[in-house]
Write an enzyme that holds these catalytic residues in place. Structure first.
Site, PDB file in Angstrom:
ATOM      1  CB  SER A   1      -2.831  19.370  -9.456  1.00 58.05           C
ATOM      2  OG  SER A   1      -2.129  18.590 -10.409  1.00 58.05           O
TER       3      SER A   1
ATOM      4  CE1 TYR B   1      -6.338  15.288  -8.361  1.00 55.99           C
ATOM      5  CE2 TYR B   1      -4.904  16.004 -10.150  1.00 55.99           C
ATOM      6  CZ  TYR B   1      -5.137  15.821  -8.795  1.00 55.99           C
ATOM      7  OH  TYR B   1      -4.176  16.186  -7.886  1.00 55.99           O
TER       8      TYR B   1
END
Length: 252
Positions: A146, A159
């Site tokens: 990401s 995350y």
């Protein structure tokens, strides 16, 4: 060299819906046979049914990346069915509902769950598929990270940490698996309009749009071409790399 996946066997984790389903559909469209691996059995089987109705070849394999035994069973089942895996897309991850948490407010149990699925799960899935990837002439692994790990997004530390681990794991895997002629790369998507981001406040979506060089929303079709390329023979000598696919929001 044409970028296609004719005759290749590809595994996509988390392929029941969202970006994973888009990757599976793109791989099938490029000529691959695809294993849809997911904890969501009803949605996963529906994805496979849709692929078959479109004339594609696909199977559903249940897997819980938080359970090592389940991941090993996934690899064994696919290996027994196909005898060879040419590509693995490590896409499955926990993302929904994690945002908006300050560092001091993240629960230890949630942190551990995110790391178990998003980071450890990449290792477990790779380990489970590795014997069958070694049977391929040019095995490929594409890990989905990401761009939050590139710029350090706020209020989602667990995350971000898990996706940063994926980047480091990609480099270490590429170095170790090169002797097996297996290429390992990662992509870092930006904020993409899918089910997993439906609950993200619109203000945050617009922050991404305005910060990009290409000022529009990002959609699954903006990512699938990069994944297909990295799985194809056109990328046989590309390994250990991270491609940020985010319209220029952050550069790598």
């Amino acid at each position: 060299m044409a970028i296609g996946l004719e005759g290749k066997n590809v595994v996509v984790t988390g392929a029941a819906r969202g970006l994973g389903r888009a990757y599976a559909e793109a791989c099938c469209a490029a000529g691959a046979r695809v294993a849809v691996a997911d904890i969501l059995e009803e949605e996963g089987r529906a994805t496979v049914d849709a692929l078959k109705e479109a004339g594609r070849e696909a199977i559903f394999v249940p897997v819980d990346l938080a359970e090592p035994g389940s991941v090993d069973a996934m690899g064994d089942r696919i290996g027994a069915a196909w005898g060879r895996i040419d590509g693995l897309v490590n896409n499955a991850a926990l993302a929904t509902g994690l945002g908006g948490k300050r560092i001091q407010n993240i629960d230890v149990e949630v942190w551990d769950r995110v790391m178990a699925v998003n980071a450890r799960g990449v290792w477990l899935a790779t380990r489970a598929c590795l014997p069958w990837l070694r049977e391929s002439e040019n095995g490929k692994i594409v890990n989905i990270s990401s761009d939050t790990a590139l710029f350090g997004s706020d209020f989602i530390l667990h995350y971000v940490a898990s996706k940063g681990a994926v980047i480091s794991m990609t480099r270490a895997m590429a170095r170790e698996l090169g002797e097996d002629n297996i290429a390992v790369n990662a992509i870092a998507p930006g904020m993409t309009r899918v089910e997993a981001t439906a609950g993200v406040p619109e203000e945050r979506h617009q922050r991404y749009v305005q910060g990009r060089f290409i000022k529009r929303d990002q959609h699954p079709e903006d990512l699938v071409g990069t994944v297909v390329y990295l799985l194809s023979d056109a990328a046989n000598f590309v390994t250990g790399q991270l491609l940020a696919v985010n319209g220029g929001y952050v550069l790598n």
